[in-house]
Enzyme design. Sequence first.
Site, PDB file in Angstrom:
ATOM      1  N   HIS A  98       3.175  17.184 -28.484  1.00 30.49           N
ATOM      2  CA  HIS A  98       2.585  17.735 -29.713  1.00 30.49           C
ATOM      3  C   HIS A  98       1.572  18.865 -29.474  1.00 30.49           C
ATOM      4  O   HIS A  98       1.165  19.527 -30.428  1.00 30.49           O
ATOM      5  CB  HIS A  98       1.960  16.601 -30.546  1.00 30.49           C
ATOM      6  CG  HIS A  98       2.135  16.772 -32.019  1.00 30.49           C
ATOM      7  ND1 HIS A  98       1.841  15.788 -32.939  1.00 30.49           N
ATOM      8  CD2 HIS A  98       2.566  17.834 -32.755  1.00 30.49           C
ATOM      9  CE1 HIS A  98       2.091  16.240 -34.158  1.00 30.49           C
ATOM     10  NE2 HIS A  98       2.529  17.477 -34.074  1.00 30.49           N
ATOM     11  N   ASP A 125       1.805  11.714 -38.421  1.00 26.51           N
ATOM     12  CA  ASP A 125       1.495  11.234 -37.068  1.00 26.51           C
ATOM     13  C   ASP A 125       0.842   9.853 -37.162  1.00 26.51           C
ATOM     14  O   ASP A 125       0.130   9.560 -38.127  1.00 26.51           O
ATOM     15  CB  ASP A 125       0.503  12.238 -36.446  1.00 26.51           C
ATOM     16  CG  ASP A 125       0.521  12.266 -34.931  1.00 26.51           C
ATOM     17  OD1 ASP A 125       0.497  11.188 -34.319  1.00 26.51           O
ATOM     18  OD2 ASP A 125       0.533  13.382 -34.388  1.00 26.51           O
ATOM     19  N   HIS A 127      -1.345   9.152 -34.932  1.00 29.73           N
ATOM     20  CA  HIS A 127      -2.650   9.486 -34.369  1.00 29.73           C
ATOM     21  C   HIS A 127      -3.219  10.708 -35.082  1.00 29.73           C
ATOM     22  O   HIS A 127      -2.471  11.476 -35.692  1.00 29.73           O
ATOM     23  CB  HIS A 127      -2.507   9.785 -32.874  1.00 29.73           C
ATOM     24  CG  HIS A 127      -1.705   8.750 -32.132  1.00 29.73           C
ATOM     25  ND1 HIS A 127      -0.336   8.859 -31.973  1.00 29.73           N
ATOM     26  CD2 HIS A 127      -2.064   7.588 -31.549  1.00 29.73           C
ATOM     27  CE1 HIS A 127       0.107   7.801 -31.309  1.00 29.73           C
ATOM     28  NE2 HIS A 127      -0.920   6.999 -31.048  1.00 29.73           N
ATOM     29  N   ASP A 129      -4.866  13.190 -33.542  1.00 26.60           N
ATOM     30  CA  ASP A 129      -4.788  14.365 -32.661  1.00 26.60           C
ATOM     31  C   ASP A 129      -5.997  15.272 -32.847  1.00 26.60           C
ATOM     32  O   ASP A 129      -5.891  16.502 -32.836  1.00 26.60           O
ATOM     33  CB  ASP A 129      -3.472  15.144 -32.903  1.00 26.60           C
ATOM     34  CG  ASP A 129      -2.251  14.345 -32.466  1.00 26.60           C
ATOM     35  OD1 ASP A 129      -2.408  13.243 -31.903  1.00 26.60           O
ATOM     36  OD2 ASP A 129      -1.123  14.830 -32.696  1.00 26.60           O
ATOM     37  N   HIS A 142      -2.126  16.673 -25.853  1.00 22.84           N
ATOM     38  CA  HIS A 142      -1.332  16.315 -27.051  1.00 22.84           C
ATOM     39  C   HIS A 142      -2.145  15.448 -28.023  1.00 22.84           C
ATOM     40  O   HIS A 142      -1.699  15.228 -29.148  1.00 22.84           O
ATOM     41  CB  HIS A 142       0.015  15.670 -26.689  1.00 22.84           C
ATOM     42  CG  HIS A 142      -0.045  14.273 -26.165  1.00 22.84           C
ATOM     43  ND1 HIS A 142       1.039  13.426 -26.161  1.00 22.84           N
ATOM     44  CD2 HIS A 142      -1.054  13.570 -25.602  1.00 22.84           C
ATOM     45  CE1 HIS A 142       0.708  12.264 -25.630  1.00 22.84           C
ATOM     46  NE2 HIS A 142      -0.559  12.327 -25.272  1.00 22.84           N
ATOM     47  N   ASP A 228       5.315  14.274 -35.870  1.00 21.50           N
ATOM     48  CA  ASP A 228       5.271  13.553 -34.599  1.00 21.50           C
ATOM     49  C   ASP A 228       6.191  12.343 -34.766  1.00 21.50           C
ATOM     50  O   ASP A 228       6.058  11.592 -35.740  1.00 21.50           O
ATOM     51  CB  ASP A 228       3.823  13.107 -34.324  1.00 21.50           C
ATOM     52  CG  ASP A 228       3.632  12.537 -32.932  1.00 21.50           C
ATOM     53  OD1 ASP A 228       4.469  11.715 -32.513  1.00 21.50           O
ATOM     54  OD2 ASP A 228       2.644  12.896 -32.276  1.00 21.50           O
ATOM     55  N   ASP A 230       6.128   9.606 -33.519  1.00 23.71           N
ATOM     56  CA  ASP A 230       5.430   8.312 -33.593  1.00 23.71           C
ATOM     57  C   ASP A 230       4.807   8.042 -34.960  1.00 23.71           C
ATOM     58  O   ASP A 230       4.228   6.983 -35.188  1.00 23.71           O
ATOM     59  CB  ASP A 230       4.421   8.137 -32.455  1.00 23.71           C
ATOM     60  CG  ASP A 230       3.222   9.070 -32.526  1.00 23.71           C
ATOM     61  OD1 ASP A 230       2.775   9.416 -33.637  1.00 23.71           O
ATOM     62  OD2 ASP A 230       2.708   9.425 -31.445  1.00 23.71           O
ATOM     63  N   GLU A 273       7.154  14.935 -29.769  1.00 21.14           N
ATOM     64  CA  GLU A 273       6.908  13.628 -29.145  1.00 21.14           C
ATOM     65  C   GLU A 273       8.109  12.689 -29.109  1.00 21.14           C
ATOM     66  O   GLU A 273       7.940  11.506 -28.805  1.00 21.14           O
ATOM     67  CB  GLU A 273       5.711  12.916 -29.794  1.00 21.14           C
ATOM     68  CG  GLU A 273       4.393  13.667 -29.652  1.00 21.14           C
ATOM     69  CD  GLU A 273       3.837  13.687 -28.222  1.00 21.14           C
ATOM     70  OE1 GLU A 273       4.253  12.850 -27.396  1.00 21.14           O
ATOM     71  OE2 GLU A 273       2.993  14.554 -27.944  1.00 21.14           O
TER      72      GLU A 273
HETATM   73 MN   LIG Z   1       0.768  13.852 -32.452  1.00 16.07          MN
END
Ligand SMILES: [Mn+2]
Length: 306
Positions: A98, A125, A127, A129, A142, A228, A230, A273
């Site tokens: 990412h 995402d 997360h 980030d 990332h 992303d 995830d 990702e």
């Molecule tokens: Mn990410």
Amino acid sequence: MTRPISIIGAPTDVGAGDIGARMGPAALRVAGIVEAALATDGGARDVGDVSGPDHPRAMPEGGYRHLPLVTKWAGAAAEAVGRELAAGRLPMLLGGDHSLAIGSISAVAKHCRGSGRKLRVLWLDAHADFNTSAITPSGNLHGMPVACLCGYGPAELTMLSGAVPAVTPEQVRLIGMRSVDAGEKRFLDEARVQVFDMRCVDEIGMRQTMEQALAGIDRDTHLHVSLDADFLDPDIAPGVTTPARGGPTYRESHLCMEMIADTGLLGSLDIAELNPARDTRNQTAELIVDLVESLFGKSTLIRPHG
Ligand SMILES: [Mn+2]
């Protein structure tokens, strides 16, 4: 008006601690991403992969792992994305980790500045980030792209768009968060980033979450989606480097994409990702291709407009 899509691969994982995301573009092509793009109204072309240095498995230095290498890949991504935007096309960047979004969104921000378009970034995402070298637990870049884009990071990355910050926190919406580091949590609050975490999705549903995340856009808005892998629940999308339980379901993910499609304002896209080394029978890549079809307006029925 659907703009023609340009598919750009960026097979790297230099921004991550673990390797594998470099295989993302190949897995997405195997799953039919090019054919899905070709089936859109505007058509598509695959411009191939950008290239850059390998992952040396080095330790972080000065709070960053592989900063010069991440800078090279982000620069290559920025150049490729900028070229396609200038040609009136819709760049779809296939990562790769990412940190590449620092490059793609810097190019998008520069393009919007030059053409007088407003920019809204939807960051999908698990997360946030939003780490910096001062608060990162890992040094992995990332985990830092949103912070870098908002001007918090090393100069070689924050300056990629030609202005600092490339984007302001008011232009960004983080959606789907459920794994945020302690320092990151405080910093998100301090910087006033608008976050729609999974608790929000649980409480008000994906529909209202997306209505709020898209509020305030108009015909002059360029929407950038940074997806992303995830973001998705690991039950349906196991092929990622950093899975986090409790993500959007298959249906919630599709609704999210459909509501973005309905705006008609999608201007650029990152897919990041995907880690085929962690996947089973390429199911995560195939799911992403399905979602991308929804993002470009494939629907079950002909639906009334407006
Ligand atoms: Mn990410």
